[in-house]
Design a protein around this motif. Structure first.
Motif, PDB file in Angstrom:
ATOM      1  N   GLN A   1      -8.808 -52.280 -21.336  1.00  0.00           N
ATOM      2  CA  GLN A   1      -9.095 -51.815 -22.746  1.00  0.00           C
ATOM      3  C   GLN A   1      -8.355 -50.984 -23.344  1.00  0.00           C
ATOM      4  N   GLY A   2      -6.800 -50.807 -23.011  1.00  0.00           N
ATOM      5  CA  GLY A   2      -6.187 -50.095 -23.792  1.00  0.00           C
ATOM      6  C   GLY A   2      -6.110 -48.676 -23.121  1.00  0.00           C
ATOM      7  N   GLY A   3      -6.987 -48.321 -22.088  1.00  0.00           N
ATOM      8  CA  GLY A   3      -6.880 -46.770 -21.883  1.00  0.00           C
ATOM      9  C   GLY A   3      -5.957 -46.311 -20.590  1.00  0.00           C
ATOM     10  N   SER A   4      -4.528 -47.123 -20.747  1.00  0.00           N
ATOM     11  CA  SER A   4      -3.878 -46.788 -19.414  1.00  0.00           C
ATOM     12  C   SER A   4      -3.451 -45.197 -19.442  1.00  0.00           C
ATOM     13  N   ARG A   5      -3.358 -44.743 -20.516  1.00  0.00           N
ATOM     14  CA  ARG A   5      -3.106 -43.215 -20.636  1.00  0.00           C
ATOM     15  C   ARG A   5      -4.244 -42.546 -19.898  1.00  0.00           C
ATOM     16  N   GLN A   6      -5.410 -42.584 -20.234  1.00  0.00           N
ATOM     17  CA  GLN A   6      -6.440 -42.006 -19.401  1.00  0.00           C
ATOM     18  C   GLN A   6      -6.433 -42.190 -17.972  1.00  0.00           C
ATOM     19  N   VAL A   7      -5.990 -43.556 -17.499  1.00  0.00           N
ATOM     20  CA  VAL A   7      -5.964 -43.574 -15.994  1.00  0.00           C
ATOM     21  C   VAL A   7      -4.836 -42.888 -15.558  1.00  0.00           C
ATOM     22  N   ALA A   8      -3.611 -42.823 -16.158  1.00  0.00           N
ATOM     23  CA  ALA A   8      -2.608 -41.933 -15.777  1.00  0.00           C
ATOM     24  C   ALA A   8      -2.912 -40.496 -15.789  1.00  0.00           C
ATOM     25  N   ASP A   9      -3.720 -40.184 -16.693  1.00  0.00           N
ATOM     26  CA  ASP A   9      -4.031 -38.572 -16.554  1.00  0.00           C
ATOM     27  C   ASP A   9      -4.824 -38.355 -15.490  1.00  0.00           C
ATOM     28  N   LEU A  10      -5.758 -39.186 -15.300  1.00  0.00           N
ATOM     29  CA  LEU A  10      -6.745 -38.915 -14.091  1.00  0.00           C
ATOM     30  C   LEU A  10      -6.064 -39.047 -12.720  1.00  0.00           C
ATOM     31  N   ALA A  11      -4.995 -39.833 -12.714  1.00  0.00           N
ATOM     32  CA  ALA A  11      -4.017 -39.856 -11.288  1.00  0.00           C
ATOM     33  C   ALA A  11      -3.234 -38.658 -11.204  1.00  0.00           C
ATOM     34  N   VAL A  12      -2.766 -38.097 -12.264  1.00  0.00           N
ATOM     35  CA  VAL A  12      -1.943 -36.783 -12.236  1.00  0.00           C
ATOM     36  C   VAL A  12      -2.750 -35.802 -11.748  1.00  0.00           C
ATOM     37  N   GLU A  13      -4.026 -35.588 -12.180  1.00  0.00           N
ATOM     38  CA  GLU A  13      -4.941 -34.669 -12.059  1.00  0.00           C
ATOM     39  C   GLU A  13      -5.303 -34.696 -10.413  1.00  0.00           C
ATOM     40  N   LEU A  14      -5.318 -36.013  -9.990  1.00  0.00           N
ATOM     41  CA  LEU A  14      -5.593 -35.961  -8.492  1.00  0.00           C
ATOM     42  C   LEU A  14      -4.459 -35.852  -7.638  1.00  0.00           C
ATOM     43  N   THR A  15      -3.342 -36.140  -8.178  1.00  0.00           N
ATOM     44  CA  THR A  15      -2.030 -35.596  -7.458  1.00  0.00           C
ATOM     45  C   THR A  15      -2.083 -34.213  -7.416  1.00  0.00           C
ATOM     46  N   ASP A  16      -2.344 -33.520  -8.544  1.00  0.00           N
ATOM     47  CA  ASP A  16      -2.288 -31.958  -8.342  1.00  0.00           C
ATOM     48  C   ASP A  16      -3.268 -31.322  -7.299  1.00  0.00           C
ATOM     49  N   ARG A  17      -4.559 -32.048  -7.420  1.00  0.00           N
ATOM     50  CA  ARG A  17      -5.694 -31.633  -6.585  1.00  0.00           C
ATOM     51  C   ARG A  17      -5.150 -31.899  -5.091  1.00  0.00           C
ATOM     52  N   ILE A  18      -4.474 -32.827  -4.884  1.00  0.00           N
ATOM     53  CA  ILE A  18      -4.081 -33.292  -3.388  1.00  0.00           C
ATOM     54  C   ILE A  18      -3.046 -32.016  -3.151  1.00  0.00           C
ATOM     55  N   GLU A  19      -1.856 -31.911  -3.879  1.00  0.00           N
ATOM     56  CA  GLU A  19      -1.011 -31.046  -3.716  1.00  0.00           C
ATOM     57  C   GLU A  19      -1.498 -29.541  -3.233  1.00  0.00           C
TER      58      GLU A  19
END
Length: 369
Positions: A22-40
């Motif tokens: 639906q065009g929300g790729s930026r939201q998906v990427a933001d969530l992925a970045v946040e998860l990466t930070d939490r994993i680190e």
């Protein structure tokens, strides 16, 4: 992404495919970045906990008394979560260094139906052997001896060989450790070839198989050494021990490449037990900035390297390997060739002339990358 986030105000991870469509790729990427930070952040916290755990285990192992040992063993016998490493080979080394063997036999012979003490037991068994402890009392303890079968360390001799009497150990406290300065070439037994040496290169060709190469370098590859190499040369005629010092600098090996006719090449004949102690120290204590694999596995790595260097047959027992080692002529050498770095007694070469004098095997090791 906090655990308390209201899922009505942001999409959940399992709706990512729909959101992206639906065009929300930026939201998906933001969530992925946040998860990466939490994993680190979680990984960093795990490293902190691992460091703290290692310190507490070290304190229990070194602190004298029955209670500290009992509590240490409680850690080993409880169920461990994934990724939890109590480093049994290291703990066994500490226990052997800081406690009397009779004080260890009883607690380590307690019932352990799930075998959670097995690795600690067999490592400690070999640590004690190396320290000259009479382990016959341990062999009478059924719960202790059952780990001596079907384990990589089970191949090792159950009593200290006379090859193993020059063994060195680190000296450790709760917050520090010290060990020997490194490998040095002795003045006695020197057989340096006269200079200038002949510059003609030997026609011999390295015949080491991949398996044999890996066996020879088993000790320096155990942990922490910068680089190591191995070569095996088969000769058409017998080589007298007196001819080895002049032959070695002419062989097609990286560790003497570019040495020239006058470059430093120093060599000494050494007894088998002195060579064994060098190889053992390499594996057990590692390089200058590492801790090695400690006594039990250092012992195994040393025997592997010595077996391959002395041309012991594949599948030989420890007693057969020892016989080959004793019949082999051993040399220890140093060189100013570029492959070596010659820093702080951390480079060495070992050459072994087989009992039939038709095979020369070489191990070269350096603690500098």
């Amino acid at each position: 992404m906090n655990d308390s986030d209201d899922d009505t105000t942001r999409f959940a991870w399992h709706t990512a495919e729909q959101r992206a469509a639906q065009g929300g790729s930026r939201q998906v990427a933001d969530l992925a970045v946040e998860l990466t930070d939490r994993i680190e952040a979680a990984a960093e916290q795990t490293r902190v906990h691992e460091h703290q755990l290692a310190h507490l285990v070290r304190v229990l192992a070194i602190t004298p008394g029955h209670d500290s040992l009992t509590q240490l063993l409680r850690l080993f016998t409880r169920r461990q979560g994934p990724g939890v490493d109590l480093a049994p080979r290291f703990v066994a080394s500490l226990l052997a260094e800081h406690r009397e063997a009779p004080d260890l036999v009883g607690p380590l012979s307690e019932r352990d139906p799930k075998g959670r003490l097995d690795e600690l037991r067999i490592c400690l068994f070999h640590e004690l052997i190396l320290r000259g402890v009479d382990v016959d009392a341990l062999l009478k303890t059924r719960k202790w001896t059952r780990v001596l079968y079907g384990h990589p360390l089970a191949w090792l001799p159950r009593h200290r060989s006379t090859l193993e009497t020059r063994v060195g150990f680190p000296s450790r406290s709760v917050n520090s450790s010290a060990r020997s300065a490194g490998v040095t070439l002795p003045t006695e037994g020197r057989v340096d070839p006269p200079t200038p040496r002949a510059e003609e290169r030997s026609a011999l060709v390295d015949s080491a198989t991949l398996y044999l190469h890996q066996m020879i370098i088993a000790a320096p590859k155990a942990d922490g050494w910068g680089d190591s190499e191995a070569w095996v040369f088969l000769t058409d005629e017998e080589v007298e021990p007196d001819g080895v010092p002049a032959l070695l600098p002419t062989l097609p090996m990286e560790c003497v490449e570019g040495l020239g006719a006058t470059g430093r090449f120093e060599i000494a004949r050494r007894p088998a037990d002195e060579i064994w102690s060098i190889v053992y120290a390499t594996a057990s204590m590692g390089g200058m900035y590492h801790h090695g694999v400690h006594g039990a596995y250092g012992r195994l790595r040393a025997w592997k390297s010595m077996a391959a260097l002395s041309d012991a047959p594949a599948g030989a027992s420890a007693e057969e390997v020892e016989q080959h080692v004793r019949q082999t002529t051993w040399f220890h050498f140093e060189s100013d060739a570029e492959w070596f770095h010659n820093e702080a007694c951390t480079d060495y070469g070992i050459a072994a002339l087989s009992p039939d004098r038709r095979r020369i095997a070489v191990l070269a090791a350096t603690d500098t990358d």
